[in-house]
Design a protein around this motif. Sequence first.
Motif, PDB file in Angstrom:
ATOM      1  N   LEU A  52      56.973 -12.187  17.518  1.00  0.00           N
ATOM      2  CA  LEU A  52      55.912 -13.332  17.700  1.00  0.00           C
ATOM      3  C   LEU A  52      54.980 -13.653  16.612  1.00  0.00           C
ATOM      4  O   LEU A  52      54.789 -15.038  16.426  1.00  0.00           O
ATOM      5  N   GLU A  53      54.542 -12.710  16.314  1.00  0.00           N
ATOM      6  CA  GLU A  53      53.743 -12.918  15.203  1.00  0.00           C
ATOM      7  C   GLU A  53      54.317 -13.248  13.949  1.00  0.00           C
ATOM      8  O   GLU A  53      53.801 -14.053  12.941  1.00  0.00           O
ATOM      9  N   GLY A  54      55.611 -13.240  13.728  1.00  0.00           N
ATOM     10  CA  GLY A  54      56.540 -13.941  12.525  1.00  0.00           C
ATOM     11  C   GLY A  54      56.557 -15.280  12.992  1.00  0.00           C
ATOM     12  O   GLY A  54      56.417 -16.339  11.958  1.00  0.00           O
ATOM     13  N   GLN A  55      56.701 -15.621  14.254  1.00  0.00           N
ATOM     14  CA  GLN A  55      56.725 -17.291  14.595  1.00  0.00           C
ATOM     15  C   GLN A  55      55.384 -17.724  14.402  1.00  0.00           C
ATOM     16  O   GLN A  55      55.343 -19.140  14.143  1.00  0.00           O
ATOM     17  N   GLN A  56      54.426 -17.222  14.510  1.00  0.00           N
ATOM     18  CA  GLN A  56      53.032 -17.786  14.004  1.00  0.00           C
ATOM     19  C   GLN A  56      52.707 -18.225  12.604  1.00  0.00           C
ATOM     20  O   GLN A  56      51.761 -18.987  12.451  1.00  0.00           O
ATOM     21  N   ALA A  57      53.351 -17.804  11.537  1.00  0.00           N
ATOM     22  CA  ALA A  57      53.523 -18.157  10.272  1.00  0.00           C
ATOM     23  C   ALA A  57      53.140 -19.450   9.901  1.00  0.00           C
ATOM     24  O   ALA A  57      53.941 -20.248  10.336  1.00  0.00           O
ATOM     25  N   GLY A  58      51.935 -19.760   9.376  1.00  0.00           N
ATOM     26  CA  GLY A  58      51.735 -21.188   9.055  1.00  0.00           C
ATOM     27  C   GLY A  58      51.220 -21.860  10.224  1.00  0.00           C
ATOM     28  O   GLY A  58      50.600 -23.055  10.026  1.00  0.00           O
ATOM     29  N   LEU A  59      50.834 -21.339  11.221  1.00  0.00           N
ATOM     30  CA  LEU A  59      50.281 -21.691  12.502  1.00  0.00           C
ATOM     31  C   LEU A  59      49.246 -21.166  13.101  1.00  0.00           C
ATOM     32  O   LEU A  59      48.894 -19.943  12.733  1.00  0.00           O
ATOM     33  N   SER A  60      48.783 -21.432  13.959  1.00  0.00           N
ATOM     34  CA  SER A  60      47.475 -20.579  14.819  1.00  0.00           C
ATOM     35  C   SER A  60      48.163 -19.455  15.672  1.00  0.00           C
ATOM     36  O   SER A  60      49.216 -19.917  16.263  1.00  0.00           O
ATOM     37  N   TRP A  61      47.512 -18.577  16.107  1.00  0.00           N
ATOM     38  CA  TRP A  61      47.918 -17.644  17.119  1.00  0.00           C
ATOM     39  C   TRP A  61      48.086 -18.248  18.498  1.00  0.00           C
ATOM     40  O   TRP A  61      48.704 -18.066  19.307  1.00  0.00           O
ATOM     41  N   LEU A  93      71.313 -24.882  20.308  1.00  0.00           N
ATOM     42  CA  LEU A  93      70.881 -25.255  21.850  1.00  0.00           C
ATOM     43  C   LEU A  93      69.208 -25.064  21.769  1.00  0.00           C
ATOM     44  O   LEU A  93      68.448 -25.609  22.328  1.00  0.00           O
ATOM     45  N   ILE A  94      68.853 -23.585  21.222  1.00  0.00           N
ATOM     46  CA  ILE A  94      67.622 -23.135  21.177  1.00  0.00           C
ATOM     47  C   ILE A  94      66.671 -24.271  20.455  1.00  0.00           C
ATOM     48  O   ILE A  94      65.697 -24.610  20.872  1.00  0.00           O
ATOM     49  N   LEU A  95      67.300 -24.658  19.323  1.00  0.00           N
ATOM     50  CA  LEU A  95      66.527 -25.750  18.478  1.00  0.00           C
ATOM     51  C   LEU A  95      66.184 -27.021  19.465  1.00  0.00           C
ATOM     52  O   LEU A  95      65.099 -27.667  18.848  1.00  0.00           O
ATOM     53  N   ASN A  96      66.613 -27.189  20.266  1.00  0.00           N
ATOM     54  CA  ASN A  96      66.228 -28.394  20.944  1.00  0.00           C
ATOM     55  C   ASN A  96      65.349 -28.187  22.147  1.00  0.00           C
ATOM     56  O   ASN A  96      64.696 -29.222  22.908  1.00  0.00           O
ATOM     57  N   GLU A  97      64.770 -26.953  22.323  1.00  0.00           N
ATOM     58  CA  GLU A  97      63.904 -26.604  23.220  1.00  0.00           C
ATOM     59  C   GLU A  97      62.400 -26.763  22.724  1.00  0.00           C
ATOM     60  O   GLU A  97      61.828 -26.339  21.541  1.00  0.00           O
ATOM     61  N   SER A  98      61.763 -27.873  23.508  1.00  0.00           N
ATOM     62  CA  SER A  98      60.575 -28.292  23.178  1.00  0.00           C
ATOM     63  C   SER A  98      59.456 -27.255  23.081  1.00  0.00           C
ATOM     64  O   SER A  98      58.236 -27.425  22.823  1.00  0.00           O
ATOM     65  N   GLY A  99      59.603 -26.305  23.989  1.00  0.00           N
ATOM     66  CA  GLY A  99      58.380 -25.287  24.283  1.00  0.00           C
ATOM     67  C   GLY A  99      58.173 -24.121  23.381  1.00  0.00           C
ATOM     68  O   GLY A  99      57.469 -23.289  23.742  1.00  0.00           O
ATOM     69  N   ILE A 100      59.210 -24.097  22.437  1.00  0.00           N
ATOM     70  CA  ILE A 100      58.944 -23.170  21.400  1.00  0.00           C
ATOM     71  C   ILE A 100      58.720 -23.946  19.814  1.00  0.00           C
ATOM     72  O   ILE A 100      58.598 -25.103  19.746  1.00  0.00           O
ATOM     73  N   VAL A 101      58.459 -23.133  18.912  1.00  0.00           N
ATOM     74  CA  VAL A 101      58.608 -23.756  17.315  1.00  0.00           C
ATOM     75  C   VAL A 101      59.842 -23.868  17.027  1.00  0.00           C
ATOM     76  O   VAL A 101      60.728 -22.914  16.743  1.00  0.00           O
ATOM     77  N   ARG A 102      60.147 -24.999  16.803  1.00  0.00           N
ATOM     78  CA  ARG A 102      61.653 -25.324  16.331  1.00  0.00           C
ATOM     79  C   ARG A 102      61.697 -25.277  15.098  1.00  0.00           C
ATOM     80  O   ARG A 102      61.874 -26.393  14.108  1.00  0.00           O
ATOM     81  N   LYS A 170      62.973  -9.702   9.177  1.00  0.00           N
ATOM     82  CA  LYS A 170      62.408 -10.895   8.425  1.00  0.00           C
ATOM     83  C   LYS A 170      61.191 -11.403   8.994  1.00  0.00           C
ATOM     84  O   LYS A 170      60.947 -11.213  10.137  1.00  0.00           O
ATOM     85  N   PHE A 171      60.435 -12.243   8.354  1.00  0.00           N
ATOM     86  CA  PHE A 171      59.135 -12.518   8.795  1.00  0.00           C
ATOM     87  C   PHE A 171      58.115 -11.394   8.981  1.00  0.00           C
ATOM     88  O   PHE A 171      57.638 -11.295   9.877  1.00  0.00           O
ATOM     89  N   VAL A 172      58.289 -10.484   8.121  1.00  0.00           N
ATOM     90  CA  VAL A 172      57.407  -9.415   8.374  1.00  0.00           C
ATOM     91  C   VAL A 172      56.546  -9.105   6.910  1.00  0.00           C
ATOM     92  O   VAL A 172      56.478  -7.843   6.710  1.00  0.00           O
ATOM     93  N   GLY A 173      55.878 -10.247   6.489  1.00  0.00           N
ATOM     94  CA  GLY A 173      55.100  -9.878   5.377  1.00  0.00           C
ATOM     95  C   GLY A 173      54.041  -9.130   5.739  1.00  0.00           C
ATOM     96  O   GLY A 173      53.758  -8.756   6.880  1.00  0.00           O
ATOM     97  N   SER A 174      53.273  -8.511   4.806  1.00  0.00           N
ATOM     98  CA  SER A 174      52.022  -7.490   5.027  1.00  0.00           C
ATOM     99  C   SER A 174      50.919  -8.249   5.878  1.00  0.00           C
ATOM    100  O   SER A 174      50.416  -7.544   6.820  1.00  0.00           O
ATOM    101  N   LYS A 175      50.710  -9.573   5.771  1.00  0.00           N
ATOM    102  CA  LYS A 175      49.746 -10.161   6.315  1.00  0.00           C
ATOM    103  C   LYS A 175      50.129 -10.477   8.096  1.00  0.00           C
ATOM    104  O   LYS A 175      49.365 -10.159   8.951  1.00  0.00           O
ATOM    105  N   ILE A 176      51.433 -10.567   8.120  1.00  0.00           N
ATOM    106  CA  ILE A 176      52.036 -10.705   9.355  1.00  0.00           C
ATOM    107  C   ILE A 176      52.014  -9.074  10.098  1.00  0.00           C
ATOM    108  O   ILE A 176      51.647  -9.161  11.309  1.00  0.00           O
ATOM    109  N   CYS A 177      52.162  -8.358   9.304  1.00  0.00           N
ATOM    110  CA  CYS A 177      52.181  -7.032   9.954  1.00  0.00           C
ATOM    111  C   CYS A 177      50.820  -6.471  10.402  1.00  0.00           C
ATOM    112  O   CYS A 177      50.756  -5.813  11.271  1.00  0.00           O
TER     113      CYS A 177
END
Length: 201
Positions: A52-61, A93-102, A170-177
Motif C-alpha cells: 500500500l505504501e508503494g501505491q501511495q507514490a506520488g499521491l497522499s496517504w 480486469l483490475i485496471l477497470n476497478e474504480s476503487g483503486i489507483v488504476r 518493486k516500488f520500495v524506494g528509501s522514502k517509501i520504506c
Amino acid sequence: MTSAKSESVTMAENQILRCGWLTKDPIYIKYHDEEWGKPQYNNEALFEMLCLEGQQAGLSWLTILKKRENYRKIFFNFDPHKISKLTEKNVKLILNESGIVRHKGKIDSIINNAKCYLQMENEGEDFSTFIWSFVNKKPIINSWKKYTDIPPETPESAALSKALKKRGFKFVGSKICYAFMQACGLVNDHVVNCVCSNTYK
C-alpha cells in the motif's frame, strides 16, 4: 441535555493534540490513533502495508487509506499465495476497478512483490524477522518536537530499500520504506506532544 453533552465531547476532542500532518478527516484520525506507529509483526500485515505504501507514490496517504478496503477485496486480503497466481488477464480486469489507483505499474508491483515474498518464504526467510532486523528487532523511538523535523528517509530505510530491491521487490524506494517503517512501528515518529506519543513505547 444531549446537545450539551455532544458539544462537550466535541470541545474535548478539539483540545486533543495530535501530529501536525493530520487532517480533520475521521478516517485519518482513526488511522493515526489506532494504527500509525503501532509495532506490527504479522507477516501478511507487513506485506500489505509495504504494498500500500508503494501505491501511495506520488499521491497522499489519505487517498490510499480511503481505498484500502477495495485493495483488500481485490487482492485477497493481501494473501501473497493467492496474489502470485494473478495473470495478465486479471490485471486488465483490475485496471477497470474504480476503487483503486488504476496504474498498471503499481498493480504489477503487488503481484511481483507477492512472488518475491514467496521466494523468501521458500528459502526459509521469515518476512517479519527480515523487516525488523533493520532496527535490531526493536522500535526506534524518536522525540520530534514538530512533524516538520521528521526526515523523509533514514539510513535504516535506505538499507531496507536496498535489501528489498535485491530480492526483486518493486516500488520500495528509501522514502517509501521509511513511510512503511513509520506506519508499522519500526520507528515511533509521533511528535512529543501528540496524544499517541507514549502509546506504543
